[in-house]
Design a protein around this motif. Structure first.
Motif, PDB file in Angstrom:
ATOM      1  N   LEU A   1       1.443   0.425  18.138  1.00  0.00           N
ATOM      2  CA  LEU A   1       1.703   0.838  16.764  1.00  0.00           C
ATOM      3  C   LEU A   1       0.359   1.076  16.070  1.00  0.00           C
ATOM      4  O   LEU A   1      -0.591   0.314  16.285  1.00  0.00           O
ATOM      5  N   ALA A   2       0.291   2.123  15.256  1.00  0.00           N
ATOM      6  CA  ALA A   2      -0.970   2.430  14.588  1.00  0.00           C
ATOM      7  C   ALA A   2      -0.696   3.160  13.283  1.00  0.00           C
ATOM      8  O   ALA A   2       0.256   3.947  13.178  1.00  0.00           O
ATOM      9  N   GLY A   3      -1.547   2.881  12.275  1.00  0.00           N
ATOM     10  CA  GLY A   3      -1.436   3.599  11.014  1.00  0.00           C
ATOM     11  C   GLY A   3      -1.640   2.709   9.815  1.00  0.00           C
ATOM     12  O   GLY A   3      -1.863   1.498   9.931  1.00  0.00           O
ATOM     13  N   ARG A   4      -1.571   3.312   8.638  1.00  0.00           N
ATOM     14  CA  ARG A   4      -1.661   2.620   7.347  1.00  0.00           C
ATOM     15  C   ARG A   4      -0.329   2.789   6.630  1.00  0.00           C
ATOM     16  O   ARG A   4       0.215   3.896   6.564  1.00  0.00           O
ATOM     17  N   ILE A   5       0.198   1.698   6.096  1.00  0.00           N
ATOM     18  CA  ILE A   5       1.494   1.741   5.427  1.00  0.00           C
ATOM     19  C   ILE A   5       1.444   0.929   4.151  1.00  0.00           C
ATOM     20  O   ILE A   5       0.547   0.112   3.940  1.00  0.00           O
TER      21      ILE A   5
ATOM     22  N   ILE B   1      -1.701  -2.776   6.276  1.00  0.00           N
ATOM     23  CA  ILE B   1      -0.628  -2.816   5.284  1.00  0.00           C
ATOM     24  C   ILE B   1      -1.286  -2.974   3.922  1.00  0.00           C
ATOM     25  O   ILE B   1      -1.929  -3.983   3.642  1.00  0.00           O
ATOM     26  N   GLU B   2      -1.137  -1.968   3.077  1.00  0.00           N
ATOM     27  CA  GLU B   2      -1.871  -1.903   1.821  1.00  0.00           C
ATOM     28  C   GLU B   2      -1.126  -2.589   0.675  1.00  0.00           C
ATOM     29  O   GLU B   2       0.096  -2.650   0.652  1.00  0.00           O
ATOM     30  N   ASN B   3      -1.922  -3.109  -0.285  1.00  0.00           N
ATOM     31  CA  ASN B   3      -1.400  -3.541  -1.580  1.00  0.00           C
ATOM     32  C   ASN B   3      -0.324  -4.620  -1.468  1.00  0.00           C
ATOM     33  O   ASN B   3       0.749  -4.517  -2.056  1.00  0.00           O
ATOM     34  N   VAL B   4      -0.612  -5.678  -0.739  1.00  0.00           N
ATOM     35  CA  VAL B   4       0.344  -6.771  -0.538  1.00  0.00           C
ATOM     36  C   VAL B   4      -0.003  -7.933  -1.467  1.00  0.00           C
ATOM     37  O   VAL B   4      -1.171  -8.353  -1.555  1.00  0.00           O
TER      38      VAL B   4
ATOM     39  N   PHE C   1      12.932   0.682   6.041  1.00  0.00           N
ATOM     40  CA  PHE C   1      12.293  -0.145   7.079  1.00  0.00           C
ATOM     41  C   PHE C   1      12.149   0.611   8.397  1.00  0.00           C
ATOM     42  O   PHE C   1      11.059   0.670   8.985  1.00  0.00           O
ATOM     43  N   ALA C   2      13.235   1.182   8.891  1.00  0.00           N
ATOM     44  CA  ALA C   2      13.199   1.847  10.196  1.00  0.00           C
ATOM     45  C   ALA C   2      12.270   3.052  10.173  1.00  0.00           C
ATOM     46  O   ALA C   2      11.470   3.258  11.095  1.00  0.00           O
ATOM     47  N   ALA C   3      12.338   3.849   9.105  1.00  0.00           N
ATOM     48  CA  ALA C   3      11.493   5.036   9.015  1.00  0.00           C
ATOM     49  C   ALA C   3      10.021   4.641   8.966  1.00  0.00           C
ATOM     50  O   ALA C   3       9.163   5.310   9.577  1.00  0.00           O
ATOM     51  N   LEU C   4       9.703   3.578   8.247  1.00  0.00           N
ATOM     52  CA  LEU C   4       8.316   3.134   8.154  1.00  0.00           C
ATOM     53  C   LEU C   4       7.787   2.724   9.529  1.00  0.00           C
ATOM     54  O   LEU C   4       6.678   3.120   9.920  1.00  0.00           O
ATOM     55  N   LEU C   5       8.585   1.951  10.277  1.00  0.00           N
ATOM     56  CA  LEU C   5       8.127   1.533  11.604  1.00  0.00           C
ATOM     57  C   LEU C   5       8.047   2.710  12.572  1.00  0.00           C
ATOM     58  O   LEU C   5       7.145   2.771  13.414  1.00  0.00           O
ATOM     59  N   ARG C   6       8.984   3.654  12.456  1.00  0.00           N
ATOM     60  CA  ARG C   6       8.898   4.856  13.308  1.00  0.00           C
ATOM     61  C   ARG C   6       7.603   5.615  13.035  1.00  0.00           C
ATOM     62  O   ARG C   6       6.987   6.171  13.949  1.00  0.00           O
ATOM     63  N   GLY C   7       7.194   5.615  11.760  1.00  0.00           N
ATOM     64  CA  GLY C   7       5.943   6.280  11.408  1.00  0.00           C
ATOM     65  C   GLY C   7       4.721   5.648  12.061  1.00  0.00           C
ATOM     66  O   GLY C   7       3.687   6.307  12.232  1.00  0.00           O
TER      67      GLY C   7
END
Length: 438
Positions: A9-13, A256-259, A426-432
């Motif tokens: 898994l990779a990316g900024r969310i 994971i931004e802005n938590v 949730f699912a769309a975010l993880l797929r991203g």
């Protein structure tokens, strides 16, 4: 929904807004004089139920755009009597805190909820609210549907919580806003303090002192609340799921931004640090009086730990996903002080133990404890290949979908629809990020 093992898994969310703060922002906006503007409100089903209830109680509630809302309040003690039952769906926080709002004035209301919420006890809230002067009628065990008539003249009380509960504390403070004198809540363990922080921002006088017999939270009443802007940070309870996914799926690296990282909410981060997780907090800052940071998570080996019971109030919602992380760790992880998990959306302690066992993880379960025998040191990973009954519980559903992303075989959750109560998208975010969810 089924989660299948795959690549890193990779990316900024960014995750949805904090659910606890979103409920409270709507409620204090309804009690304040003037217009409250809210940014970053969680638009999950639970919070939307609270928004609907505030409108039914006479506040002007309007959605302006993505996460942007305005609430024109009626003032403390001036809510309107609702014409219809207040339907909270699955929102336990919304229902319990709303009892405190209604208890402060002599209006009548009926609270209802879905099948899951109707099984959850309300007695821990109604018993002290009755001392303030409210009257209740409910099903056996204080369960919904529940009728309340608020106090003719609310009385300030001093109440020691038998069990640490931010919901009970918050309901009593909200009721105490209209009482003549000091309302005091004594906590055996400090719980999340969003209500105290937000009450101060709206003009109430709230003091906190740590004393020999616990934490004393005192509210001076009667109080007048004035509308104030609220910016809601990302929910650490939601961030927990992609965070653990990034730690257990080999090769992953996720930001994971802005938590929100309020220290009374970060027990999970403390546990993961003790487990040796590749986790860093960067870009720390304050936002509307709450500490915020970006979480950087990188996959790597984890080790088993002992989690002390006194940590439970700071992470009660995160135990299912921590247990999933423990399944991938080397050695034994012991979780204590979990009694509150028995009365959540489901019996989360039993559901977590059953789900892990079905996925090939050895567990031991007690009345208020769980031991997870991790597979990390053996070079293996949980077998997966199971169909998990989520029992209408969003956190159980998300926890085992995360497990399926790193297990040897796919994991299916019987009903993922409750996830929308707290984590829409949730699912769309993880797929991203590269997850295989279908």
């Amino acid at each position: 929904m089924t989660a299948r093992p795959g690549g890193p898994l990779a990316g900024r969310i960014a995750v949805p807004g904090d659910k606890s703060m979103s409920h409270r922002a709507l409620m204090l906006g309804a009690l304040a004089e003037g217009e409250t503007r809210i940014e970053g409100l969680l638009e999950g089903e639970d919070v939307l139920s609270t928004a609907g209830a505030m409108a039914a109680l006479g506040a002007e509630v309007e959605r302006l755009g993505d996460g942007r809302w305005r609430v024109v309040g009626r003032g403390v003690g001036r809510l309107a009597e609702p014409a219809q039952p207040l339907d909270f769906g699955n929102a336990g926080t919304g229902a319990r805190l709303c009892l405190g709002l209604i208890a402060q004035q002599p209006i009548f209301a009926v609270l209802v909820g879905d099948a899951s919420l109707s099984r959850r006890p309300m007695g821990r809230v109604t018993e002290p609210l009755a001392r303030i002067g409210a009257h209740f009628l409910s099903r056996a065990g204080g369960r919904l549907p529940l009728a309340i008539r608020g106090a003719e003249q609310p009385q300030p009380i001093s109440y020691r919580l038998p069990v640490a509960s931010a919901q009970v504390k918050s309901a009593l403070l909200l009721a105490g806003l209209a009482a003549e004198g000091t309302t005091e809540v004594i906590e055996p363990e400090a719980t999340r303090d969003h209500t105290e922080n937000m009450l101060r921002a709206f003009g109430a006088t709230v003091t906190v002192s740590d004393e020999a017999d616990g934490r004393h939270v005192r509210l001076a009443g009667p109080a007048r609340l004035t509308a104030a802007p609220v910016t809601v940070p990302g929910d650490i309870s939601s961030a927990a799921f992609p965070l653990v996914a990034a730690l257990v799926v080999p090769g992953s690296s996720v930001v994971i931004e802005n938590v929100g990282v309020n220290p009374l909410r970060t027990g999970l981060l403390d546990c993961l640090a003790e487990m040796g997780a590749g986790l860093r907090l960067v870009n720390r800052r304050d936002q509307a009086g709450e500490p915020v940071a970006d979480l950087v998570a990188e996959a790597g080996p984890l080790k088993g730990i002992v989690v002390p019971p006194e940590r439970a109030p700071s992470m009660i919602d995160e135990y299912p996903i921590l247990a999933v992380a423990a399944a991938f760790a080397e050695g034994r992880t012991e979780l204590r002080g979990l009694g509150e998990l028995r009365v959540k959306e489901s019996d989360r302690l039993a559901a977590t133990a059953r789900g892990l066992a079905a996925c090939g993880v050895a567990v031991e379960e007690g009345e208020d404890w769980l031991v997870v025998h991790g597979l990390g040191g053996s070079g293996r990973r949980p077998a997966g290949g199971a169909r998990i009954e989520a029992n209408l519980d969003h956190r159980i559903a998300m926890a085992f979908l995360v497990l399926g992303l790193a297990a040897a075989a796919p994991v299916e959750v019987d009903d993922a629809s409750p996830i929308d109560t707290s984590f829409p998208g949730f699912a769309a975010l993880l797929r991203g990020l590269g997850a295989d969810l279908a």
